[in-house]
Design an enzyme around this catalytic site. Structure first.
Site, mmCIF file in Angstrom:
data_model
loop_
_atom_site.group_PDB
_atom_site.id
_atom_site.type_symbol
_atom_site.label_atom_id
_atom_site.label_comp_id
_atom_site.label_asym_id
_atom_site.label_seq_id
_atom_site.Cartn_x
_atom_site.Cartn_y
_atom_site.Cartn_z
ATOM 1 N N GLN A 185 -5.212 -2.441 -2.819
ATOM 2 C CA GLN A 185 -5.042 -1.079 -2.304
ATOM 3 C C GLN A 185 -4.368 -0.209 -3.357
ATOM 4 O OE1 GLN A 185 -4.047 -3.866 -0.819
ATOM 5 N NE2 GLN A 185 -4.763 -3.936 1.296
ATOM 6 N N ASP B 258 -12.300 2.014 2.887
ATOM 7 C CA ASP B 258 -11.309 2.685 3.748
ATOM 8 C C ASP B 258 -10.619 3.840 3.021
ATOM 9 O OD1 ASP B 258 -11.998 0.641 5.394
ATOM 10 O OD2 ASP B 258 -10.113 -0.437 5.245
ATOM 11 N N TRP C 220 -3.603 -2.573 13.643
ATOM 12 C CA TRP C 220 -4.948 -2.913 13.155
ATOM 13 C C TRP C 220 -5.988 -1.878 13.526
ATOM 14 C CZ3 TRP C 220 -4.484 -6.389 9.666
ATOM 15 C CH2 TRP C 220 -3.455 -7.324 9.756
ATOM 16 N N ASP D 105 -8.583 2.608 -0.479
ATOM 17 C CA ASP D 105 -7.475 3.342 0.143
ATOM 18 C C ASP D 105 -7.048 4.562 -0.682
ATOM 19 O OD1 ASP D 105 -7.705 1.255 1.853
ATOM 20 O OD2 ASP D 105 -5.641 0.578 1.704
ATOM 21 N N THR E 140 0.814 -1.212 0.000
ATOM 22 C CA THR E 140 0.000 0.000 0.000
ATOM 23 C C THR E 140 0.848 1.263 0.000
ATOM 24 O OG1 THR E 140 -1.695 -1.194 1.247
ATOM 25 C CG2 THR E 140 -1.854 1.197 1.198
#
Length: 367
Positions: free
Chosen positions: A199, A243, A276, A222, A165
């Protein structure tokens, strides 16, 4: 905060404090609640102290009344010696590509360098290292330039291994004092439900004291990696599916729009304070939430132990999605006093480094 395809204007805060130690998961809910209350009380007290100090400093008041804004010393000097270079794909500017313009700037630059980027689609993978602070990307408000790419976390990098990512970003900023005005940042890689390594970051901001005005961020999974540091986003548009605002940053999003293009339920924010996100902190305030926002509002991603460790707050939100009836029980509804530290640029220490994008407060000239 979960949503389906739609958008809504909001003020959103991604909260992160590096001086708070992660506690053992064996704490009781009552103990954790006491800890959060202490944290909220600490923020309220610090806000009061700062407000009192500001009122007591007559010199600062006089400067403020004169229209002069105080900034940190490094920034003040950089703004006093700013330079401008132009980027235009047709060859009429100083450089044809953004990368060429950045490469012309000496390492450990100590002056504001404004890249006047002309309209167009720039298919470049941009990296601004720590040794290039005080860079500004300035686009045209009526026709903002687009920086686009399509890398994902699973794509092989120069070393032959997956980028992950962090390296998937179309634009990656590791330098401090970065500013972007009237720009579009894009990652066109699509999100496929159930896929691994999808991502695809449009922009990663890892430097501190960075500001974004009238910018757009387009992606799917992302989109905006708000990695770390103090950041300010004003009048920005952020689009994604999963996200699409995430990271460890201590940031203020003011008068922004979030647009979810998820085909199923997805999360708008994924703020992390551990690997996390077990100690995530997010506050939505003065936010209009459309009916697409699920009644529960927040998710612990199937781990109920997180319910006593995260801090998810709301303050004076509106719209059908802001109905608190179905919210998860661990949502925190802030009082006026509790919300004060989080609803202004004070939260990101903006009084020391934020400068109007259209006026240099040092020389009183427009950028």
């Amino acid at each position: 905060m979960a949503s389906k395809s739609h958008y809504f204007p909001l003020v959103i805060f991604l909260l992160s404090f590096s001086n708070v130690t992660a506690k053992s998961a064996s704490w009781s809910a009552d103990s954790r609640e006491t800890d959060f209350q202490k944290w909220v009380s600490w923020n309220v007290q610090k806000h009061r102290e700062k407000s009192t100090m500001s009122q007591a400093e007559s010199t600062s008041q006089a400067l403020a009344e004169a229209g002069v804004k105080l900034v940190d010393d490094k920034l003040r000097k950089a703004e006093m010696h700013k330079v401008r270079i132009s980027v235009c794909q047709n060859g009429t500017g100083d450089f044809k590509t953004i990368t060429e313009a950045l490469n012309s700037i000496p390492s450990y630059n100590n002056r504001r360098v404004i890249l006047d980027i002309k309209p167009g689609v720039y298919r470049e993978k941009i990296s601004i290292p720590r040794k290039l602070p005080f860079i500004t990307f300035l686009g045209n408000s009526s026709d903002p330039p687009t920086i686009t790419g399509n890398d994902t976390a699973s794509v092989a990098g120069k070393d032959g291994r997956p980028m992950k990512t962090f390296q998937s970003a179309t634009v990656a900023v590791d330098a401090n004092y970065f500013v972007a005005i009237n720009m579009k940042f894009e990652n066109t890689a699509p999100h496929e439900i159930g896929s691994i390594g999808g991502q695809a970051v449009a922009l990663r901001i890892s430097g501190t004291k960075a500001a974004f005005y009238n910018c757009s961020f387009y992606g799917s999974q992302d989109t905006l990696y708000d990695h770390k540091g103090l950041h300010y986003f004003n009048n920005c548009f952020i689009q994604g599916s999963v996200d699409f605002i995430f990271g460890y940053g201590k940031s203020l999003y003011e008068n922004c729009y979030l647009n979810s293009i998820a085909k199923k339920v997805a999360s708008l924010t994924a703020q992390k304070r551990s690997t996390w996100g077990d100690y995530s902190r997010v506050v939505f305030s003065f936010t209009f939430m459309d009916k697409i926002v699920l009644p529960r509002g927040w998710s612990d991603w199937g781990d109920q132990k997180r319910d006593t460790r995260v801090f998810y707050g709301e303050y004076k939100c509106s719209g059908p999605g802001a109905n608190l009836t179905g919210r998860v029980p661990w949502t925190r509804i802030l009082t006026d006093e509790e919300a004060m530290p989080f609803i202004g640029t004070y939260y990101v220490d903006g009084d020391t480094w934020l400068i109007s994008p259209y006026k240099n407060w040092i020389t009183s000239e427009p950028y």
